[in-house]
Design an enzyme around this catalytic site. Sequence first.
Site, short mmCIF file in Angstrom:
data_model
loop_
_atom_site.label_atom_id
_atom_site.label_comp_id
_atom_site.label_asym_id
_atom_site.label_seq_id
_atom_site.Cartn_x
_atom_site.Cartn_y
_atom_site.Cartn_z
N LYS A 187 0.86 -1.18 0.00
CA LYS A 187 0.00 0.00 0.00
C LYS A 187 0.89 1.23 0.00
O LYS A 187 1.75 1.39 0.86
CB LYS A 187 -0.90 0.02 1.23
CG LYS A 187 -1.76 1.28 1.31
CD LYS A 187 -2.45 1.44 2.66
CE LYS A 187 -3.23 2.76 2.70
NZ LYS A 187 -3.79 3.04 4.04
N GLN A 188 0.69 2.10 -0.98
CA GLN A 188 1.54 3.28 -1.11
C GLN A 188 0.70 4.48 -1.54
O GLN A 188 -0.29 4.34 -2.26
CB GLN A 188 2.64 3.03 -2.14
CG GLN A 188 3.66 4.14 -2.31
CD GLN A 188 4.37 4.48 -1.03
OE1 GLN A 188 3.92 5.36 -0.28
NE2 GLN A 188 5.48 3.78 -0.73
#
Length: 304
Positions: A187-188
Amino acid sequence: MANLQRLYGTGRLANTGYLSILPVDQGIEHSAGASFAKNPLYFDPENIVKLAIEGGCNAVASTFGVLGAVARKYAHHIPFLVKVNHNELLTYPNVAREIMFGSIEEAYDMGAAAIGATIYFGGEDASHEIVQVAEAFYHAHQLGMATVLWCYLRNDAFKKDKDYHLSADLTGQANHLGVTIEADIIKQKLPENNGGYKALNSGGSSYGKLDERIYSELTTDHPIDLCRYQVINCYMGRSGLINSGGASGTHDFQEAVKTAVINKRAGGSGMISGRKAFQRPMKEGVDLLRAIQDVYLCPEVTIA
């Protein structure tokens, strides 16, 4: 891994190769009052899970307390992604440090399909967090659970002429560290600029390593190319990249759909959007989640 397949095989995006996840861990990360005052309905954990189910999500991500409170009723209806560490905001002054809130066995016992964790790369506690989360991910994999890493940067020095917490080169390297400890999904935040390494190497300082081809050949200033560099650093997409939806505002639907289009066209694996969905009436939250999913279901939106 069966539980990773379960994540990809649930909800409106089942078996498309894409993910739509509802994350509601902000009660700890941003304080419960600040997170839920806009919509007090979500102080009740059951409504969080209901939103994820009605919204057609692949999974619901939240805390030990939230998911544990409703596990017996809902863990078999939608995959649970238990966030195992958090940065709490009661220490004075506030500190940026992720601490474990429970064990991997607890997540397993409540029927979770996956665990999630955050590492503040670049922060003063990063080395400890890397070791701790790597051990947690190894244990989760032994028990058959998938792993998701909130792969965030955190250092005041990363704010120069721009906020390089959102640069493609620095977030890309954070992703590469994340997949190195065997995160199945990264997740970014969506990148908004580039050149973090250059900015931090100005004025006679020395930071990290770079190659000019990062900027001349591997990326451009186009949002899709910046996001694609994040995907490249996730072992060329072998570990899926999901971009976060960000804070809620006045143009949530447009911003959410735009992020989904950029992620999909860059070769990403989906979106994880929380505040834009739960900080509004449930029906609107459901509509927003489905609007995101519609991008991944639309055959006309293809990899650029």
